[in-house]
Design a protein around this motif. Structure first.
Motif, PDB file in Angstrom:
ATOM      1  N   GLY A 113       0.836  -1.205   0.000  1.00 15.06           N
ATOM      2  CA  GLY A 113       0.000   0.000   0.000  1.00 15.06           C
ATOM      3  C   GLY A 113       0.859   1.238   0.000  1.00 15.06           C
ATOM      4  O   GLY A 113       1.089   1.829  -1.051  1.00 15.06           O
ATOM      5  N   ARG A 114       1.332   1.602   1.172  1.00  7.11           N
ATOM      6  CA  ARG A 114       2.219   2.756   1.304  1.00  7.11           C
ATOM      7  C   ARG A 114       3.291   2.716   0.210  1.00  7.11           C
ATOM      8  O   ARG A 114       3.990   1.706   0.048  1.00  7.11           O
ATOM      9  N   VAL A 123      -8.048  -6.556   9.153  1.00  5.88           N
ATOM     10  CA  VAL A 123      -7.151  -5.411   8.947  1.00  5.88           C
ATOM     11  C   VAL A 123      -7.424  -4.858   7.551  1.00  5.88           C
ATOM     12  O   VAL A 123      -7.188  -5.540   6.551  1.00  5.88           O
ATOM     13  N   ALA A 124      -7.952  -3.641   7.494  1.00 10.94           N
ATOM     14  CA  ALA A 124      -8.274  -3.022   6.205  1.00 10.94           C
ATOM     15  C   ALA A 124      -7.284  -1.905   5.904  1.00 10.94           C
ATOM     16  O   ALA A 124      -6.760  -1.258   6.818  1.00 10.94           O
ATOM     17  N   ASN A 125      -7.034  -1.696   4.621  1.00 14.74           N
ATOM     18  CA  ASN A 125      -6.138  -0.615   4.157  1.00 14.74           C
ATOM     19  C   ASN A 125      -4.796  -0.611   4.879  1.00 14.74           C
ATOM     20  O   ASN A 125      -4.276   0.454   5.241  1.00 14.74           O
ATOM     21  N   ALA A 126      -4.246  -1.787   5.081  1.00 11.48           N
ATOM     22  CA  ALA A 126      -2.994  -1.894   5.831  1.00 11.48           C
ATOM     23  C   ALA A 126      -1.925  -0.979   5.246  1.00 11.48           C
ATOM     24  O   ALA A 126      -1.811  -0.846   4.021  1.00 11.48           O
ATOM     25  N   THR A 127      -1.187  -0.352   6.120  1.00 10.00           N
ATOM     26  CA  THR A 127      -0.048   0.554   5.851  1.00 10.00           C
ATOM     27  C   THR A 127      -0.452   1.937   5.354  1.00 10.00           C
ATOM     28  O   THR A 127       0.395   2.799   5.185  1.00 10.00           O
ATOM     29  N   ILE A 154     -16.391  -2.646   7.441  1.00 16.44           N
ATOM     30  CA  ILE A 154     -15.063  -2.964   6.907  1.00 16.44           C
ATOM     31  C   ILE A 154     -15.215  -3.391   5.451  1.00 16.44           C
ATOM     32  O   ILE A 154     -16.030  -4.242   5.121  1.00 16.44           O
ATOM     33  N   GLU A 155     -14.426  -2.744   4.592  1.00 20.30           N
ATOM     34  CA  GLU A 155     -14.509  -3.044   3.168  1.00 20.30           C
ATOM     35  C   GLU A 155     -13.151  -3.450   2.630  1.00 20.30           C
ATOM     36  O   GLU A 155     -12.136  -3.120   3.219  1.00 20.30           O
ATOM     37  N   PRO A 156     -13.131  -4.163   1.490  1.00 12.48           N
ATOM     38  CA  PRO A 156     -11.851  -4.545   0.903  1.00 12.48           C
ATOM     39  C   PRO A 156     -11.061  -3.289   0.476  1.00 12.48           C
ATOM     40  O   PRO A 156     -11.700  -2.273   0.184  1.00 12.48           O
ATOM     41  N   PRO A 157      -9.747  -3.339   0.399  1.00  7.79           N
ATOM     42  CA  PRO A 157      -8.941  -4.526   0.682  1.00  7.79           C
ATOM     43  C   PRO A 157      -8.754  -4.732   2.188  1.00  7.79           C
ATOM     44  O   PRO A 157      -8.407  -3.817   2.897  1.00  7.79           O
ATOM     45  N   ALA A 158      -9.028  -5.965   2.603  1.00 10.13           N
ATOM     46  CA  ALA A 158      -8.845  -6.285   4.020  1.00 10.13           C
ATOM     47  C   ALA A 158      -8.460  -7.749   4.156  1.00 10.13           C
ATOM     48  O   ALA A 158      -8.787  -8.575   3.294  1.00 10.13           O
TER      49      ALA A 158
END
Ligand code: SAH
Length: 506
Positions: A15-16, A200-204, A227-231
Motif C-alpha cells: 500500500g504505502r 485489517v483493512a487498508n494496511a499501511t 469494513i470493506e476490501p482490501p482487508a
C-alpha cells in the motif's frame, strides 16, 4: 519488425508507496509501459517517465474492469511492440497474483521476463498492527488462504476440516465478501467459536483500520464497522495482537486528517511529510506560482548581476523560478560567480544546492527580519549592494533592516502567487462531516485565498483546528476572525507538524 520487449512482473508492496523495493522503483522509472493493478498505489506511477504509457487494469466485476485474458493480451501486445513493460501488482506479484497465467502467455510468444518480489499484504498488515503471525509462544505456523474460493463451489481447494484444526495463524486474502462462509465453515468443522479474529483493512495506509471479535461474532462486527476490501482476515491467538508492538496506529498523528493549503508543488511535499507521521494528508491548493521574470525589474537586475555584493533568496519557489529562467537562457549557476549568496531557511539552501550552489549564509532563525539582523552581524553591509529575489507579496521587514544597516537594497519581485483553488465543495463536505481535524496555513496569501472559497463559520462549526506557520500568517487569520489553535514556534513545515503533534499527544 521490432525486437521483442521485456516484462518485469513487479510487486508494488502492500500500500504505502515507499514500501516497494529499490529494484521495483528503478524499473518503474525506466519502463516504456506500465500495466498497473488497482491495488498498486497510484503514487508509484509518479515515478514513471513523462512519456511512459500507463495502462490501468482493475480486475473487479463491473464496467471498466479487465478479465485475466484481456490483461494477458495487453501484456503480450505491449511486449511484442518491443517495449520494456512493468507489470505492477499489489503486494507480492506471486501471492494470489495469477502470475502463472501471465507468464504462460509470455512464454507462448517467447517474451522474456523477470519477477521482482514485493512485501505481501499479510506480512505488512502484521507488522503495522502488532499482530505477530509467527510468535513462538502461540503460533509456530501460518497459512495464507484465498477467501475467494470459499464460496462452497465445486472443485475448491479449501479443506475446511484441515483449516479448522490448523494449530497456528490463518490469514485469508480476498475474504471480506465470503466472511460469513469462512466463519461458519471453521466453526462447523470444529474451530472454537471464541477464537480471536482480526480484520485489517487498508494496511499501511493512514486509513488503516483494525477490528477484532471472536469467530462467532466477527460477521456482525464486520458489518457494523463497515469494513470493506482490501482487508485481511486473521484467525488465531495471534489476532489478539501485542500492544507493545503496535507502533503504527499509536503515532500521535495517526488517524488525523491534515489539510495543506499551499501551491500544488508545496502541497505534494507537505503531504509526504504528513503521511510520514502517520496522518492522512488532504491537498487543497490555494495559489499557483506565477513568475515575474519577464518584467523590467528582473531583467534589469539580471543585466547588472555582477555589481551586487550579496544576492538573497527567501524561498525554494524563488530559487526554482530563477533557475527555470536561467535554463531557458542557456545559463547556469555560474551567473553568481561574483556574488555571495544568502538563503532564508534550510529548504531554500537545499533548493540552491540542487543547482550546485552552496549558500554563503543560512540564518538559523526563519523570518526576514532575523535574516537581515544576522546578515548585518556577519558582514559589514555599509554601502554594499544587495539584490533580493523574492515574492512580490513579501513584507518590507527585510528591506528595512538591511537599509538600517547601511546597505543599498534592490527588492526585485521574482514571482507572485495567483489565487487558484482545489474543489471547495469536496473539502467543505469533508469538514462538515467531521472528517477534517487540522487546517494548516503557511502564508497570508494562502489564508486569504482559502477563506474566499470556504467560509470561516464552516471551519469553526466543523470543529477544525487551525495551525499557522508563523506570526505573519497568524495575523492574517486573526484579521479574518479565524480562531488559531497554534502558531508554530519554528516557522517551517516541519515545525508546524511538530507543534500539531505536541497538541495531539497531550
Ligand atoms: N498480491 C497481493 C494480494 C492480491 S489479492 C499481495 O501479495 O498482497 C488481494 C487481496 O490482498 C485483498 O482482497 C486483501 O485481502 C489483500 N490486500 C492487499 N492489499 C491490502 C491492504 N493494503 N490491506 C489489507 N489487505 C490487503
Amino acid at each position: 519488425m521490432p525486437s521483442k520487449g521485456f516484462v518485469y512482473l513487479v510487486g508494488a508492496g502492500p500500500g504505502r508507496a515507499d514500501l516497494i523495493t529499490l529494484r521495483g522503483a528503478e524499473l518503474i522509472k525506466t519502463a516504456d509501459c506500465i500495466i498497473a493493478d488497482k491495488l498498486a498505489n497510484p503514487a508509484l506511477l509518479e515515478l514513471a517517465r513523462a512519456d511512459a504509457e500507463i495502462v490501468n487494469v482493475p480486475k473487479r466485476i463491473g464496467a471498466g474492469s479487465f478479465t485475466q485474458d484481456q490483461i494477458n493480451e495487453i501484456l503480450v501486445r505491449k511486449a511484442l511492440e518491443g517495449k520494456t513493460v512493468v507489470r505492477l501488482k499489489g503486494g507480492d506479484p506471486c501471492v494470489f497474483g495469477r502470475v502463472t497465467e501471465e507468464v504462460v502467455a509470455l512464454n507462448e510468444v517467447g517474451v522474456k521476463f523477470e519477477i521482482v518480489p514485493g512485501i505481501t499484504a499479510a506480512i505488512a498488515a502484521s507488522e503495522y498492527t502488532g499482530i505477530m503471525l509467527t510468535d513462538r509462544r502461540y503460533s509456530s505456523q501460518v497459512a495464507f488462504i484465498t477467501g475467494r474460493e470459499a464460496d462452497g463451489k465445486q472443485g475448491t481447494n479449501i479443506d475446511w476440516d484441515v483449516l479448522a484444526r490448523f494449530p497456528g495463524t490463518l490469514v485469508f486474502y480476498m475474504g471480506i465478501g465470503t466472511l460469513p462462509l469462512i466463519a461458519k465453515e471453521l466453526i462447523a468443522n470444529g474451530r472454537d467459536a471464541s477464537t480471536p479474529v482480526a480484520l485489517v483493512a487498508n494496511a499501511t495506509f493512514p486509513t488503516q483500520r483494525v477490528v477484532r471479535a471472536p469467530l462467532n461474532e466477527i460477521v456482525e462486527t464486520c458489518q457494523r464497522e463497515k469494513i470493506e476490501p482490501p482487508a485481511l482476515i486473521i484467525v488465531g491467538a495471534a489476532a489478539e495482537g501485542e500492544s507493545e508492538l503496535d507502533w503504527f496506529m499509536k503515532q500521535p498523528l495517526f488517524g488525523q486528517s491534515i489539510v495543506s493549503t499551499r501551491d500544488a508543488a508545496g502541497n505534494a511535499e507537505f503531504a509526504r511529510m504528513i503521511a510520514n507521521r502517520g496522518a492522512r494528508p488532504v491537498e487543497f491548493p490555494t495559489f499557483a506560482i506565477k513568475p515575474l521574470t519577464e518584467g523590467n525589474a528582473f531583467l534589469h537586475a539580471l543585466a547588472e548581476l555582477t555589481t551586487y555584493d550579496w544576492v538573497i533568496f527567501t524561498s525554494p519557489n524563488g530559487v526554482d523560478v530563477f533557475f527555470d529562467v536561467m535554463a531557458t537562457l542557456g545559463k547556469d549557476a555560474r551567473v553568481f560567480a561574483s556574488n555571495r549568496l544568502a538563503a532564508l531557511g534550510t529548504k531554500t539552501a537545499d533548493a540552491l544546492a540542487r543547482y550546485g550552489i552552496r549558500a554563503d549564509f543560512v540564518p538559523t532563525v526563519f523570518t526576514g527580519r532575523e535574516l537581515g539582523t544576522q546578515l548585518i552581524a556577519l558582514a559589514n553591509l555599509h554601502e554594499k549592494k544587495i539584490l533580493l529575489l523574492r515574492s512580490e507579496l513579501a513584507t518590507s521587514d527585510l528591506v528595512e533592516v538591511l537599509q538600517q544597516g547601511g546597505a543599498q537594497v534592490n527588492d526585485v519581485p521574482l514571482y507572485t502567487a495567483v489565487p487558484q483553488t482545489g474543489d471547495p465543495a469536496a473539502l467543505r463536505e469533508q469538514i462538515e462531516q467531521g472528517q477534517i481535524h487540522w487546517l494548516t496555513f503557511a502564508s497570508p496569501s494562502a489564508v486569504r485565498n482559502f477563506f474566499k472559497r470556504i467560509p470561516v463559520d464552516v471551519v469553526s462549526a466543523g470543529n477544525v483546528k487551525v495551525a499557522s506557520i508563523g506570526p505573519v500568517t497568524t495575523a492574517q487569520l486573526d484579521k479574518l476572525g479565524v480562531h488559531v489553535r497554534l502558531t508554530a514556534p519554528e516557522h517551517t513545515t516541519d515545525g508546524l507538524l511538530g507543534a500539531i503533534e505536541q497538541v495531539e499527544s497531550r
